[in-house]
Design an enzyme around this catalytic site. Sequence first.
Site: not given
Lengths: 1519, 473
Positions: A21, A254-255, A499, A914, A965
């Site tokens: 928030c 917040n968190g 894999m 990525e 992962k």
Amino acid sequence: MTPTASRDFPLYDPKNEHDACGVGFVVNLNNEKSHDIITKGIEILVNLTHRGACGCDPETGDGAGVMIQIPHRFFVGECEKLGFGLPREGEYGVGMIFLPVEPQPRFQCQGIVDRIVQEEGLSVLGWRDTPVFGDTIGRVARASQPYIEQIFIRTGLDMTRETFERKLYVVRKRVEAEIAASDIKDKGFFYIPSLSSWTIVYKGLLLAPQITNFYTDLSNPDALSAMCLVHQRFSTNTFPSWQLAHPYRYLCHNGEINTLRGNVNWMYARQSILKSDLFGEDMKRLFPIVQPNVSDSASLDNVVELLTLAGRSLPHVMAMLIPEAWDADTTMSPAKRSFYEYHASLMEPWDGPAAVAFSDGRVIGAILDRNGLRPARYLVTTDGLLIMASETGVLDIESSRVSYTGALEPGKMLLADLAEKRIIPDDEIKEKLSERRPYGQWINENQILLENLPDPSREFGFSPDDIVMRQRLFGYTEEDVRMIVTPMAVNGEEPVGSMGTDTPLACLSDKPQPLFNYFKQMFAQVTNPPIDSIREALVMSLTSYIGTERNILDETPQHCHTLKLPHPILTNRDLEKMRRVSQGDFLATTLPMLFRVDGGEKELVRALDGLCRRASLAMHSGYSIIILSDRGFDEDYAPIPSLLALTAVHNHLVREETRTQVALVVESGEPREVMHFCLLIGYGASAVNPYLAIESLEDLSQRGLLPQGLSFTEALHNYKNAVKKGILKTMSKMGISTLQSYRGAQVFEAVGLGKELVEKYFTGTSSRIGGIGLDVLSQEAKMKHDAAFHPAPTTDSQLEPGANYQFRINGERHSVNPTTITKLQQAVRQSSYKSFKEYTQHLIDQSRGLYNLRGLMEFRKGTRSVPIEEVEPAKEIVKRFATGAMSFGSISKEAHETLAIAMNRIGGKSNTGEGGENEERFIANANGDLRRSAVKQVASARFGVSANYLVNADELQIKIAQGAKPGEGGQLPGHKVDAIIARVRHSIPGVGLISPPPHHDIYSIEDIAQLIYDLKNVNPRARISVKLVSENGVGTVAAGVAKAHADVILISGDSGGTGASPLSSIKHAGIPWELGLAETQQVLVLNDLRSRVRLQTDGKLQTGRDVVIAALLGAEEFGFATTPLVTMGCVMMRKCHLNTCPVGIATQDPVLRQRFQGKPEHVINFFFYLAEEVREVMAQLGFRSIDEMIGRVDMLEQRQSVEHWKAKHIDLSSVLHNPPVPMRFGRRCQIAQDHGLNQALDYQLIDKAKEALERKAPVEFHLPIRNVHRTVGAMLSGEISRRYGSQGLPEDTIRISFKGSAGQSFGAFLAKGITLTLEGDANDYVGKGLSGGRIVVFPPKDSKRIAEENTVIGNVVLYGATNGEAYFSGKAGHRFAIRNSGATAVVEAVGDHGCEYMTNGLVVVLGKTGRNFAAGMSGGIVYVFDEQGNFSSLLCNRASVDLDPLDGEDEAKLHRLVNNHFELTASQRARTILDEWPAMVTKFVKVFPHDYKRVLSASAPQQAVPQTIERIAKEVPVG
Amino acid sequence: MGKPTGFLEYKRETPQRRTVEDRLNDWHDVYREFSDQSVRTQGARCMDCGVPFCHLGCPLNNIIPNWNDLVYRDRWQDAIRVLHLTNNFPEFTGQVCPAPCEAACVLGINEAPVAIKVVEKMIIERAFREGWIKPERPKHRTGKTIAIIGSGPSGLAAAQQLNRAGHHITVYEKNDRVGGLLRFGIPDFKLEKYILDRRIDLLQSEGIVFATNAHVGVNVAVEELRSSYDAILLCGGAEAPRDLNVPGRQLKGTYYAVDFLTQQNKRLAGAAIEPSKEILATGKRVVIIGGGDTGADCLGTCHRQKAKSVHQMEILPKPPDQRAPSTPWPQWPLQLRTESSHEEGGVREWAVLTTSLEGDVQGNLSKLNAVRVGPPPDFKPIPGSEFSLEVDMILLAMGFTGPQRNGLLDELGVALDSRGNVSTDENYMTSIPSVFSAGDMRRGQSLVVWAITEGRKAAKCVDRYLMGFSNLP
């Protein structure tokens, strides 16, 4: 009312709700009450609106609220009107009460309140019907709105204010408990937001701007307060809840509290010893201290409240619950360390990420957790106003009134004391706290260190003769020794594999499994960040304190009479020391965890009961350490699974409320891999002695099977290190920093364990598909016992093959096996649909065994089929297929481009992964083939993520986690980074690249909304997708993500592939997509969010049947990675991490790449065959289109005829559940998200820059700016990139000057040719992904402040910048220039973790840095002005960098930049340095990464590319 | 793992064959010695696949990657332990197996596969040399008795397995010596008989009883066996050779390959052969009909017997030099194989169908008439392609049709399958309770590696039948 997990919502669990928030407060430091403060508070709230969210109903917020001092004057007037008078201020308390709407139950509740107030010796002055205007709030909010009244309670005779406050607390707790236990209708409405003589809370299911209209009290000019604490909530789901709005009674947050379950469990366990003179007999009436089933913030509030009312000051309580990272902080004063260490013996930290604002009406403040992952900016005016908020610029304060500005630092506290009428600095608070008691002395006198205990006379040794027998007894496989234990002992870290996993879940396996394998690790995604336990080691700790816990409401030297363990892994000697301990109160006893193996379940139960009884007895006899041992097994007695024995005792003692009196230590032959240790600790063990793992090492050593020169002692040392690192990593995946908080936190989900078993022995753990019980567990124990004591002839010298990681005939089954690989490759190469059907038949044929949960499903029988000709054609279906995110870098150029071409030809989507994408690929080949990936991934490292990359996409995918992962980062070692990869990733050849575990701009749910907004701005034509990994609670996360305006959500299964990942992550993190997808579909449908977002799923999808099942469970699109790789020739070598792929796919080796045989046609054949098979099933089920099929879970049934000894216990009804909601709630995506782009300031910018865009003509203009203007410059940059590519426009073509406080992501992805100048300050993420533009920020010209001491920009600035320049006159927040890969920046001071993971570029810091500077930095250069001379010794993380003096070339470069800085910002700092250049320049230090230095000194660029394959193969990437 | 990059650094290397001149003058193994170091290098080529296709390609499911790695690491004793887990007689398969494992080797996709077979052979030879192979007598005896009929590879494998499970085993062999096809079917230059003797000595030391010259159904009564044993396992092989049905077949000089090979093996073992029964190629023009392994064995034998000329004729067309596309990796490849015997001389003919034989007045064979044919399944004769060969001796190496029926099988009355093999259920039990069958007798003519596999699998079933459970692997 909040729904709970129930029959109607089987996969939804309110425990999974998260919120995050905007938070803020404003306070008059002179304690002058005014209505203006409230108005200002609400203005803050309104300006934080973008940090909140709304659900299906755009008018209903997730919650907003304010806390103010009791507006006495206003209430006096109001109460008079109601006919009762109020006594003087402080002599009465006000309660805000939410009540049932219907009169009858409402009156009942009020009656109970009245009675209890009387019983507690107080009196009710009267009730006030709080005026509210329901018309001003949303439809959904209105429907769940409670009846809101205020109660006025008079203090008792001769009661002090403190006693009165405590009485009000008792009243509230009693009322809550009584109503919760009653059968009053609609009691769910009942809730007390506040009951105090100091403060009052107004909150509800509101949007910020609605609050004053709804609660008219707040707009009354008579309502006065000196402070106002505000909160705007963003929750992951939209189940209407008025109660979950903040503030709570003492705080708003917040968190998130990661360690919540452990914290709450331990709180419960310590209840029985709570004692306080202040409460006396009332104590028991306060239980449970932590209300069950409330949010993390509410639980924290409960504890804060207790500790505060029991006598500690509020700052003391906050410092105790949310301590700084003191363990590894060498700069901390001994007294402060002692304070923290003392309190660590009392209680485990409540681990964030958290920015908590708190107040008791007399002080108001905020604290940041040790990681400092939430923003908290503050500003003090010359006239005594303190404003603190998640963002700067929330109130319009003219710059001349600003005294100073700042940002809260990790672990630090900002505190305003209204009695003292001043801000108390953090140092002073902590110093005062440290001096309260002689903590250091108490520790010295009472704490015991393991290493100081006397050496035992004897310890268990090595017994080589029967080691194989014992290994068999504990289910060791050949792989355990060869692939797990040995590499750990050799390398000191966990082995890496690739894999993904394709073996059955433990509950579907034919083999006896360790009980450990029935659990899956949970991990942080979106709602909280994982931590980098390596680069940010300073916040991590494995230290723990064991011993009898004492009353936490008291403070005595005895409280730190603990045994301090530096880590939880005990050698045989350590354990023996502990077993014989006789210091102080410490006394240990050993209890056997064995059962008579022939007796099956009955004997197992008997043994467990006996163990529990003996544990109680031991506890009552004064033993403080109980060692659970399985050493005594024999021909008749088998070990009880160590985890089961532990949890049996743990839960038994918790129920007896004596758990905190003893420490439980496990002495077992069973634990060997990281997951095992994590589970034992996560379920409450204080320490573990893995004696058989240790002996296995000694055995390897004696048989000469360790590498030459490695002694047993070293091997053991390495092994322990590997376990320790692994535990830290597993904790950090969940965002947990300290072992103390991890212990008992139970951050695991069970898959395939029966309800009864879980309820009794794993209380509180989620296990959603039922499963096996003690009978199967005893059977598994017997199978292992038989293997040990009655081995087969000829094999008794050997262990079972295992085959979890590599295929073996008699080992675990694999779905990607020789048959499926061969058949599939034949099918696509020979264009044989017949072979394809043989391939799918092999997987579908259950007589061969179950591979996954969908294997337990079947299609509903008796459906009316349709002719196949009427079914949607395959060429339409293939458009729903996507290939998985595999980076160029993890797979070869050839493989990557083949996939892209294939997917572009069929209209599906390939994914960059990525690693960025070579711009050459944005242009079509001569034959029309496009090598560009439609999906561009945005991952934590932001490799190659530039404006141009982003505009060349149809979809932008934010990768939160990866199935193989989740919660982890990665590392590409330098030698893998050749010239092309370096170019694509904007880095330097030969320089290693680290992917951080979290996105540093996503620590919380509202952050992802911001990133989505950023990306949508750059490329409004692309849809934004968010990739999540299946885990318990992924549905609620997905709901949050849907509310954050993602267009697509990908639910990835646990089985997904990987180029390199620790084996324990591949095997033990995440859950199957069936569960995650079903949960997501159910939660989204329930919240009416499903219609706004498309769902995709992936994770070893192999057949048309798999696709249909995914669609029926709710997926619209389907991702594939392993299977397309197989079509291109992958044979599951599982050597991707070694770069030795023999078929040229997962390798960058030019020789091996030539072996690549894949063709786009092979991939296309596969997808068309798949679509064809989908059509066949659709025809059979009677569906003509995929759309009709989505979410039709009613077409699935659980297979009834399952004979499998384990699988027959599984119950899929929760997965196959169809949520009962109105027809109008869509079950698939039908509505486009409203991204709110139309409010973007960039439309004005684009309009004004038209000439530049169209004709490259220079333009210049000025604009005011506010914090609500977010991501300024990004859309304009997108336009430039679209037209001019990465070249952009000539420098300075577009010059824009702003004045004010810029919102988040100012100048994000700014393209070349734009210069943004800002006079004022800016929030987080300035210059995120900077792509060639220039950003200049300086404080207002009329400001008198010293720039470098005032915060001018927020956290995470220049994250992933690839190119461009930035000049900041002032101080930056944390993680400045994180993952910078090309930008040049000058700044005057930075917070912690500056230049983390930087790989390229140039940064100049003209002043102080925070701690952990340059952590994980591998490339680029930083010049730091080290005026204090403490940079190298204290602040810089020198693990990967050298600190060198500057040479002539450096000095010239530096001078030029400082000069630029002065010219652009008029910085005084720069002026001073330039003026005294010869003296000043000597104070600069050059931060020079090792990798970069090595590459530069090799000078020849070819040195940077891989020299020999041998080297590559040796260096295994970790991370 | 061994050496992740070994396959990129080393080439495939296998033992060299001796020169043709050299080897044609004796009956010893055609291969030269191979050093342990070379074996280690070959082991290093193994890629330690995530999915080792070799392991599936091998009927015994030998755990090939493990022992490749162990050899590379110079851990030979561990290697033989792993090898023996799945294979009772690696010295046989290491010597004579055509190595389907190598055909399935992943490295074989784009280069020469790992030399698995030689690694296997060298592991067991090293183990014998070091004295690591010792008799493994069972710790206790069950008291159950089992008769195994036939001492070929399946019978021997089953015997060893069942003996280790603690049962009393008697192996019945109709010949005077133990070993079946291994002894009598395979020429010495491919399998020297000391290899067999060495193993049989071990089996005897382990407590297995061998009854030789005991032809069940001939000189041993079937009923006697049935009454004195708790179970019977039939491992009698598929000994009925396929005949050539053409005019002139009755002429003198046409023999079954198996008889020819058996006689040579006996001769080498020192047995006296009645001159009238001698089958010798010496000085003769020989035609071998059948292009398979048995044909190749005949070829090598003929050359060592100094035949005048040798033709080997095969009805199928000549296979391609490389793996045929119809048999992609990891299947057993259809491709031209050149055995050591083929190097030694002779003419190989493909796509040839024998149409008739002619003889002289004494009834001695003199001529073979043949025609060239098209591809299967029709084998259509090609008009005008007829030809003839002068011939003194014909060896029929056209495979086997199944087990010998008269005697044992008929007396027992076990059911046969459509191909004439002994029919069993999935537990290797025949139509008669307590009577089991394995090996070629059950599955038809096949490889030694299959025979051992069958023997092991049947042993587990027999054990389970007798004990109610079995923990035999």
